[in-house]
Scaffold this active site. Structure first.
Site, mmCIF file in Angstrom:
data_model
loop_
_atom_site.group_PDB
_atom_site.id
_atom_site.type_symbol
_atom_site.label_atom_id
_atom_site.label_comp_id
_atom_site.label_asym_id
_atom_site.label_seq_id
_atom_site.Cartn_x
_atom_site.Cartn_y
_atom_site.Cartn_z
ATOM 1 N N ASP A 145 2.008 6.856 16.844
ATOM 2 C CA ASP A 145 1.967 8.272 16.495
ATOM 3 C C ASP A 145 0.800 8.568 15.567
ATOM 4 O O ASP A 145 0.121 7.662 15.081
ATOM 5 C CB ASP A 145 3.292 8.705 15.867
ATOM 6 C CG ASP A 145 3.645 7.918 14.617
ATOM 7 O OD1 ASP A 145 2.731 7.442 13.912
ATOM 8 O OD2 ASP A 145 4.835 7.783 14.313
ATOM 9 N N HIS B 230 12.792 10.810 2.233
ATOM 10 C CA HIS B 230 11.729 11.812 2.171
ATOM 11 C C HIS B 230 11.755 12.764 3.356
ATOM 12 O O HIS B 230 11.364 13.922 3.226
ATOM 13 C CB HIS B 230 10.350 11.145 2.022
ATOM 14 C CG HIS B 230 9.796 10.578 3.283
ATOM 15 N ND1 HIS B 230 10.129 9.315 3.735
ATOM 16 C CD2 HIS B 230 8.941 11.101 4.193
ATOM 17 C CE1 HIS B 230 9.500 9.087 4.862
ATOM 18 N NE2 HIS B 230 8.767 10.146 5.169
ATOM 19 N N HIS C 192 4.601 16.787 7.286
ATOM 20 C CA HIS C 192 5.565 15.716 7.547
ATOM 21 C C HIS C 192 5.934 14.872 6.323
ATOM 22 O O HIS C 192 7.013 14.281 6.288
ATOM 23 C CB HIS C 192 5.068 14.806 8.674
ATOM 24 C CG HIS C 192 4.047 13.804 8.241
ATOM 25 N ND1 HIS C 192 2.726 14.151 7.995
ATOM 26 C CD2 HIS C 192 4.159 12.482 7.977
ATOM 27 C CE1 HIS C 192 2.078 13.074 7.617
ATOM 28 N NE2 HIS C 192 2.910 12.045 7.593
ATOM 29 N N HIS D 33 -3.668 11.883 3.353
ATOM 30 C CA HIS D 33 -2.977 11.370 4.533
ATOM 31 C C HIS D 33 -2.442 12.510 5.397
ATOM 32 O O HIS D 33 -2.603 12.496 6.621
ATOM 33 C CB HIS D 33 -1.841 10.433 4.104
ATOM 34 C CG HIS D 33 -0.878 10.114 5.190
ATOM 35 N ND1 HIS D 33 -1.225 9.399 6.320
ATOM 36 C CD2 HIS D 33 0.442 10.417 5.320
ATOM 37 C CE1 HIS D 33 -0.157 9.277 7.101
ATOM 38 N NE2 HIS D 33 0.859 9.898 6.520
ATOM 39 N N HIS E 191 7.928 13.306 -0.040
ATOM 40 C CA HIS E 191 7.693 12.044 -0.759
ATOM 41 C C HIS E 191 7.663 12.281 -2.257
ATOM 42 O O HIS E 191 7.074 13.245 -2.734
ATOM 43 C CB HIS E 191 6.380 11.393 -0.320
ATOM 44 C CG HIS E 191 6.559 10.424 0.786
ATOM 45 N ND1 HIS E 191 7.188 9.212 0.628
ATOM 46 C CD2 HIS E 191 6.205 10.488 2.082
ATOM 47 C CE1 HIS E 191 7.204 8.571 1.770
ATOM 48 N NE2 HIS E 191 6.617 9.335 2.679
ATOM 49 N N PHE F 151 2.513 21.746 -1.067
ATOM 50 C CA PHE F 151 1.513 20.887 -0.424
ATOM 51 C C PHE F 151 0.507 20.358 -1.441
ATOM 52 O O PHE F 151 0.132 19.185 -1.396
ATOM 53 C CB PHE F 151 0.790 21.614 0.720
ATOM 54 C CG PHE F 151 -0.025 20.682 1.567
ATOM 55 C CD1 PHE F 151 0.575 19.886 2.516
ATOM 56 C CD2 PHE F 151 -1.395 20.576 1.391
ATOM 57 C CE1 PHE F 151 -0.163 18.995 3.291
ATOM 58 C CE2 PHE F 151 -2.147 19.693 2.145
ATOM 59 C CZ PHE F 151 -1.530 18.905 3.102
ATOM 60 N N ARG G 102 -1.043 11.291 -0.699
ATOM 61 C CA ARG G 102 -0.321 11.856 0.441
ATOM 62 C C ARG G 102 -1.018 13.111 0.944
ATOM 63 O O ARG G 102 -0.906 13.468 2.109
ATOM 64 C CB ARG G 102 1.123 12.180 0.052
ATOM 65 C CG ARG G 102 1.973 10.961 -0.186
ATOM 66 C CD ARG G 102 2.502 10.403 1.105
ATOM 67 N NE ARG G 102 3.076 9.079 0.854
ATOM 68 C CZ ARG G 102 3.485 8.268 1.791
ATOM 69 N NH1 ARG G 102 3.413 8.625 3.056
ATOM 70 N NH2 ARG G 102 3.980 7.097 1.489
ATOM 71 N N ASP H 62 -5.282 3.321 4.927
ATOM 72 C CA ASP H 62 -4.861 2.279 3.984
ATOM 73 C C ASP H 62 -5.789 1.072 4.047
ATOM 74 O O ASP H 62 -6.148 0.496 3.008
ATOM 75 C CB ASP H 62 -3.411 1.868 4.240
ATOM 76 C CG ASP H 62 -2.410 2.997 3.975
ATOM 77 O OD1 ASP H 62 -2.817 4.062 3.470
ATOM 78 O OD2 ASP H 62 -1.224 2.795 4.296
ATOM 79 N N ARG I 23 -1.339 15.945 -3.808
ATOM 80 C CA ARG I 23 -2.558 15.379 -4.398
ATOM 81 C C ARG I 23 -2.219 14.346 -5.479
ATOM 82 O O ARG I 23 -3.010 13.452 -5.752
ATOM 83 C CB ARG I 23 -3.414 16.480 -5.032
ATOM 84 C CG ARG I 23 -4.070 17.417 -4.062
ATOM 85 C CD ARG I 23 -4.870 18.474 -4.834
ATOM 86 N NE ARG I 23 -5.472 19.469 -3.992
ATOM 87 C CZ ARG I 23 -6.676 19.342 -3.426
ATOM 88 N NH1 ARG I 23 -7.388 18.260 -3.603
ATOM 89 N NH2 ARG I 23 -7.154 20.315 -2.682
#
Length: 171
Positions: A154, A103, A84, A47, A88, A21, A44, A164, A25
């Site tokens: 979603d 991904h 989720h 996000h 990536h 995780f 990510r 974004d 970064r």
């Protein structure tokens, strides 16, 4: 973007602390877009925390009095929301096109593979990583939880549209 991200579950803290995780970064949310929009340096990691927070608010605030969601399903949904985008690579979706990867498939492999993430999820139960991965794969029995993370409206889309736009400076 969403204000304070509320994390009260130790499992979520433990997942955030994993190397898989933390790697997020260093993955730009918008790939090479930061070359055009200088403010688009968000990751990510940001996000994923945003998607987690939206799902947490939907479950814990909006639908708090709904009787059909048991505590384990709540955690499955929160973990899937947080994780989720684990799969990536650098340059985001452009990476997938060049290298022919997906991904979501890589995310599932991280969740159920020999990883820190899988080890943390397995503390809940032996099949818990499979349950989380099945939300990403979109074949979890409770399709409402799948749709929270992957559908036309979603949490993923809610976060990235706001995030974004904010970081690129567009409406």
């Amino acid at each position: 973007v969403h204000g304070y991200v509320h994390v009260s579950d130790k499992l979520i803290w433990d997942l955030i602390a994993t190397k898989e995780f933390q790697r997020l970064r260093r993955i730009h949310q918008l790939g090479t877009t930061s070359l055009t929009f200088h403010g688009a340096e968000h990751s990510r990691f940001n996000h994923s925390l945003g998607v987690y927070e939206i799902v947490r608010q939907i479950i814990d605030v909006t639908f708090a009095k709904e009787p059909q969601l048991d505590p384990e399903e709540r955690m499955v949904a929160l973990c899937a929301a947080l994780l989720h985008d684990l799969g990536h690579g650098p340059f985001s979706h452009a990476f997938e096109k060049v290298f022919g990867t997906d991904h979501e498939e890589y995310t599932q492999a991280i969740i159920i593979g020999n990883t820190e993430v899988s080890e943390v999820l397995s503390r809940v139960s032996d099949d818990f990583p499979l349950k989380v991965a099945s939300i990403i794969k979109k074949n979890y029995p409770n399709q409402t939880l799948v749709k929270l993370i992957s559908s036309q409206i979603d949490a993923d889309r809610m976060d990235y549209l706001l995030r974004d736009a904010y970081y690129t400076g567009v409406s």
